[in-house]
Design a protein around this motif. Structure first.
Motif, PDB file in Angstrom:
ATOM      1  N   GLY A   1      67.389  14.311  57.135  1.00 30.47           N
ATOM      2  CA  GLY A   1      66.594  15.523  57.246  1.00 30.47           C
ATOM      3  C   GLY A   1      65.437  15.413  58.213  1.00 30.47           C
ATOM      4  O   GLY A   1      64.654  16.349  58.364  1.00 30.47           O
ATOM      5  N   VAL A   2      65.317  14.265  58.910  1.00 31.43           N
ATOM      6  CA  VAL A   2      64.219  14.084  59.841  1.00 31.43           C
ATOM      7  C   VAL A   2      64.348  15.028  61.031  1.00 31.43           C
ATOM      8  O   VAL A   2      63.353  15.523  61.570  1.00 31.43           O
ATOM      9  CB  VAL A   2      64.151  12.619  60.329  1.00 31.43           C
TER      10      VAL A   2
ATOM     11  N   MET B   1      82.671  14.108  48.699  1.00 27.29           N
ATOM     12  CA  MET B   1      83.236  13.207  49.699  1.00 27.29           C
ATOM     13  C   MET B   1      83.883  14.031  50.820  1.00 27.29           C
ATOM     14  O   MET B   1      84.305  15.156  50.623  1.00 27.29           O
ATOM     15  CB  MET B   1      84.265  12.273  49.057  1.00 27.29           C
ATOM     16  N   THR B   2      83.979  13.429  51.989  1.00 21.72           N
ATOM     17  CA  THR B   2      84.574  14.105  53.138  1.00 21.72           C
ATOM     18  C   THR B   2      86.090  14.091  53.017  1.00 21.72           C
ATOM     19  O   THR B   2      86.692  13.066  52.715  1.00 21.72           O
ATOM     20  CB  THR B   2      84.163  13.399  54.443  1.00 21.72           C
TER      21      THR B   2
ATOM     22  N   VAL C   1      76.101  15.270  50.191  1.00 23.11           N
ATOM     23  CA  VAL C   1      75.961  15.895  51.509  1.00 23.11           C
ATOM     24  C   VAL C   1      75.513  14.899  52.586  1.00 23.11           C
ATOM     25  O   VAL C   1      76.088  14.869  53.683  1.00 23.11           O
ATOM     26  CB  VAL C   1      74.994  17.097  51.431  1.00 23.11           C
ATOM     27  N   PRO C   2      74.506  14.047  52.330  1.00 20.01           N
ATOM     28  CA  PRO C   2      74.131  13.062  53.356  1.00 20.01           C
ATOM     29  C   PRO C   2      75.282  12.150  53.760  1.00 20.01           C
ATOM     30  O   PRO C   2      75.434  11.809  54.937  1.00 20.01           O
ATOM     31  CB  PRO C   2      73.004  12.272  52.686  1.00 20.01           C
TER      32      PRO C   2
ATOM     33  N   PHE D   1      80.255  21.712  59.109  1.00 24.07           N
ATOM     34  CA  PHE D   1      81.480  21.119  58.575  1.00 24.07           C
ATOM     35  C   PHE D   1      81.248  20.410  57.244  1.00 24.07           C
ATOM     36  O   PHE D   1      82.127  19.708  56.751  1.00 24.07           O
ATOM     37  CB  PHE D   1      82.066  20.135  59.592  1.00 24.07           C
ATOM     38  N   VAL D   2      80.070  20.590  56.691  1.00 17.66           N
ATOM     39  CA  VAL D   2      79.752  20.002  55.386  1.00 17.66           C
ATOM     40  C   VAL D   2      80.110  21.004  54.289  1.00 17.66           C
ATOM     41  O   VAL D   2      79.831  22.198  54.407  1.00 17.66           O
ATOM     42  CB  VAL D   2      78.256  19.634  55.302  1.00 17.66           C
ATOM     43  N   VAL D   3      80.731  20.512  53.240  1.00 15.69           N
ATOM     44  CA  VAL D   3      81.090  21.343  52.083  1.00 15.69           C
ATOM     45  C   VAL D   3      80.230  20.893  50.906  1.00 15.69           C
ATOM     46  O   VAL D   3      80.499  19.859  50.293  1.00 15.69           O
ATOM     47  CB  VAL D   3      82.584  21.196  51.736  1.00 15.69           C
TER      48      VAL D   3
END
Length: 213
Positions: A61-62, A1-2, A151-152, A143-145
């Protein structure tokens, strides 16, 4: 989660990037100054809303597929450039805007030029900009962990945060530029030439997008 530790630095960076002069800012300024506050804000909110499409693409992912395919990316670039050129030609052919009343300008107002139409134009102009596709593809993942999982969902959350702050900044920019438009309501001739300037900006941006490598 963010987490909050992710969102705060992301938000600060996003605000700085959005406030930096660029194509979106120029387009919002042009529409706001030539069409007035209401339409300028509508176009700005449309530009911000277009970010949601890039968020979805990046999360699925497109965007990576588009970036890896020269043919697909070139096609998107040409279509995006052609759309901006089309908007520019429309402004160049305008008989004067800024919401000037018919009695002041001697001409009938264009009933088709509504806030909804400007919102959709702004959304489309941003949604088919291939450089924004690449921007989101390279910007959001920083900025994704991965350790936080989902992740999405993290990318989607960050994209929504980016869209909200962009809507606020572009809306304020449209409001500010619209102040110039109100001044021009009393000067139809100046409004006519400002439409020409806005048209040149759109055509220039479109050519740059379509011809860039």
């Amino acid at each position: 989660m963010t987490t909050l530790e992710q969102i705060l630095p992301f938000l600060l960076t996003a605000v700085l990037l959005t406030a930096t002069p660029g194509p979106d800012n120029l387009m919002v300024l042009g529409v706001g100054a030539s069409k007035g506050r209401r339409l300028g804000m509508a176009f700005g909110l449309g530009c911000a809303t277009g970010c949601l499409s890039h968020t979805v693409l990046a999360a699925l992912g497109v965007s990576a597929v588009l970036a890896a395919s020269p043919i697909a990316f070139t096609a998107l670039r040409v279509v995006g450039g052609a759309y901006l050129i089309w908007l520019g030609i429309g402004a160049l052919r305008s008989r004067g805007g800024v919401g000037v009343p018919a009695r002041a300008s001697g001409e009938a107002a264009d009933p088709a030029d509504t806030a909804t139409r400007q919102f959709l134009k702004g959304t489309m102009a941003n949604a088919i900009n291939p450089k924004v596709v690449l921007f989101f593809l390279s910007f959001l993942p920083q900025f994704v962990v991965p350790a936080n999982g989902a992740v999405p969902l993290q990318m989607a959350t960050l994209g929504v945060v980016f869209t909200v702050q962009a809507a606020m900044l572009f809306g304020a920019l449209g409001w500010f530029a619209g102040g110039i438009g109100q001044w021009l309501q009393r000067r139809p001739r100046a409004g006519l030439w400002l439409d020409r300037v806005a048209g040149v900006v759109f055509v220039g941006l479109g050519l740059r997008m379509a011809l860039s490598r």
